[in-house]
Write a protein that holds these residues in place. Sequence first.
Motif, mmCIF file in Angstrom:
data_model
loop_
_atom_site.group_PDB
_atom_site.id
_atom_site.type_symbol
_atom_site.label_atom_id
_atom_site.label_comp_id
_atom_site.label_asym_id
_atom_site.label_seq_id
_atom_site.Cartn_x
_atom_site.Cartn_y
_atom_site.Cartn_z
ATOM 1 N N PHE A 285 -62.277 5.812 -5.688
ATOM 2 C CA PHE A 285 -62.024 7.062 -4.976
ATOM 3 C C PHE A 285 -61.229 6.788 -3.699
ATOM 4 O O PHE A 285 -61.663 7.067 -2.583
ATOM 5 N N LYS A 286 -60.049 6.187 -3.898
ATOM 6 C CA LYS A 286 -59.111 5.951 -2.817
ATOM 7 C C LYS A 286 -57.735 6.379 -3.303
ATOM 8 O O LYS A 286 -57.426 6.292 -4.488
ATOM 9 N N ARG A 287 -56.918 6.825 -2.368
ATOM 10 C CA ARG A 287 -55.573 7.282 -2.718
ATOM 11 C C ARG A 287 -54.522 6.347 -2.129
ATOM 12 O O ARG A 287 -54.827 5.478 -1.317
ATOM 13 N N ASP A 288 -53.296 6.590 -2.538
ATOM 14 C CA ASP A 288 -52.126 5.893 -1.980
ATOM 15 C C ASP A 288 -52.193 4.382 -2.157
ATOM 16 O O ASP A 288 -51.766 3.611 -1.284
ATOM 17 N N LEU A 289 -52.722 3.940 -3.282
ATOM 18 C CA LEU A 289 -52.716 2.518 -3.610
ATOM 19 C C LEU A 289 -51.507 2.212 -4.484
ATOM 20 O O LEU A 289 -51.097 3.032 -5.312
ATOM 21 N N LEU B 293 -50.014 1.035 -7.439
ATOM 22 C CA LEU B 293 -50.497 0.780 -8.791
ATOM 23 C C LEU B 293 -49.844 -0.464 -9.399
ATOM 24 O O LEU B 293 -50.506 -1.277 -10.052
ATOM 25 N N GLU B 294 -48.545 -0.633 -9.169
ATOM 26 C CA GLU B 294 -47.828 -1.763 -9.775
ATOM 27 C C GLU B 294 -48.298 -3.090 -9.199
ATOM 28 O O GLU B 294 -48.436 -4.084 -9.924
ATOM 29 N N LYS B 295 -48.543 -3.134 -7.906
ATOM 30 C CA LYS B 295 -49.059 -4.371 -7.304
ATOM 31 C C LYS B 295 -50.424 -4.727 -7.882
ATOM 32 O O LYS B 295 -50.720 -5.896 -8.152
ATOM 33 N N MET B 296 -51.254 -3.722 -8.070
ATOM 34 C CA MET B 296 -52.582 -3.953 -8.636
ATOM 35 C C MET B 296 -52.482 -4.440 -10.081
ATOM 36 O O MET B 296 -53.187 -5.374 -10.489
ATOM 37 N N ASP C 187 -62.729 -4.716 -5.444
ATOM 38 C CA ASP C 187 -62.416 -4.817 -4.018
ATOM 39 C C ASP C 187 -61.114 -5.593 -3.800
ATOM 40 O O ASP C 187 -60.241 -5.168 -3.034
ATOM 41 N N LEU C 188 -60.972 -6.723 -4.491
ATOM 42 C CA LEU C 188 -59.767 -7.540 -4.367
ATOM 43 C C LEU C 188 -58.515 -6.758 -4.760
ATOM 44 O O LEU C 188 -57.517 -6.717 -4.018
ATOM 45 N N LEU C 189 -58.563 -6.102 -5.915
ATOM 46 C CA LEU C 189 -57.377 -5.403 -6.423
ATOM 47 C C LEU C 189 -57.027 -4.183 -5.576
ATOM 48 O O LEU C 189 -55.838 -3.893 -5.354
ATOM 49 N N GLY D 270 -53.691 -3.426 -3.511
ATOM 50 C CA GLY D 270 -52.980 -2.158 -3.663
ATOM 51 C C GLY D 270 -52.736 -1.436 -2.352
ATOM 52 O O GLY D 270 -51.742 -0.708 -2.202
ATOM 53 N N SER D 271 -53.626 -1.631 -1.378
ATOM 54 C CA SER D 271 -53.466 -0.981 -0.072
ATOM 55 C C SER D 271 -52.558 -1.773 0.864
ATOM 56 O O SER D 271 -52.156 -1.269 1.924
ATOM 57 N N GLY D 272 -52.253 -3.024 0.492
ATOM 58 C CA GLY D 272 -51.432 -3.869 1.353
ATOM 59 C C GLY D 272 -52.231 -4.702 2.331
ATOM 60 O O GLY D 272 -51.665 -5.485 3.094
ATOM 61 N N GLU D 273 -53.559 -4.554 2.316
ATOM 62 C CA GLU D 273 -54.400 -5.346 3.227
ATOM 63 C C GLU D 273 -54.321 -6.836 2.885
ATOM 64 O O GLU D 273 -54.317 -7.692 3.765
#
Length: 279
Positions: A113-117, A119-122, A182-184, A188-191
């Motif tokens: 339930f998070k947005r703006d991730l 998808l391709e990086k994940m 959590d890792l993926l 996806g968020s760039g963290e």
Amino acid sequence: MEEENYALKVFYLGFKYNGFATQKDKPTIEGVLRNIFRNKIYGNRIHITYASRTDKGVHAIGQTVTINVKDINVDEVNTELPEDIAIWAYCKAPKYFDARRCTIYRHYKYIVFKRDLDLEKMKNASKDLLGIHNFKRFCYKIKGPVIRRIYYIKIDKIENGYLTLEFIGSKFARGLIRNLVDLLTRIGSGEIKNLNSVWEYSGPLCMAPPENLYLIDAYYPLKYMISDSGVEKVIKAIHMINEGESDERKILRKHMLKDFWKIMSDLRELSLKLHSTLH
């Protein structure tokens, strides 16, 4: 009458339970099942195996459980079980069948339930996790090697910009899926960035919340019979997921219901094929 080995397809909502496996003085799914089988129906000598030891708060649609009894009345058992646990399919299994050792694969879904991730990086990062690896670094408090095989990871965007992550593997380990989520998601968020491979990451992980994870199926080709009372109970239980009618609970309810109908249809089709093959 000799005891038979029965395989059961068990549904449960994990909100109120400290996981599947029995724990002293804590409510668990196995504890409830043992109490019903031992004290109310089938006597004291109960041997149970199960395919997946789900954690506290995690749900299941198609957990596979075996029990050795002379006979079983699934409708009677379902009336004794609480409203958030149901047996919806059952069959006599081979004597050797042990749900934990014989299950071919486990299939899990996690709703993020998070947005703006990204998808391709994940998706690209998830490819590094496929195959046979030592997943110890991604597990929770495990000392020895954790050699596992992951066959398949699927990441999809769903309604409201949220995501689903599906994992199919021979088996998993404590905290593994939730740490991989959590890792993926942090990739996806760039963290987490500048990795050539996820195996380069050695930093801390924070397991994703358990209530968004459920076991879709623990697969082994057996000729199951569907319990109408069990199916009805599953549908009622899934519709109970409406706490505050939040978007998150509505989406969880929708996906669990869709996946339940899919696995039940697949299981019914497989049972018909096995029946025609054997006759």
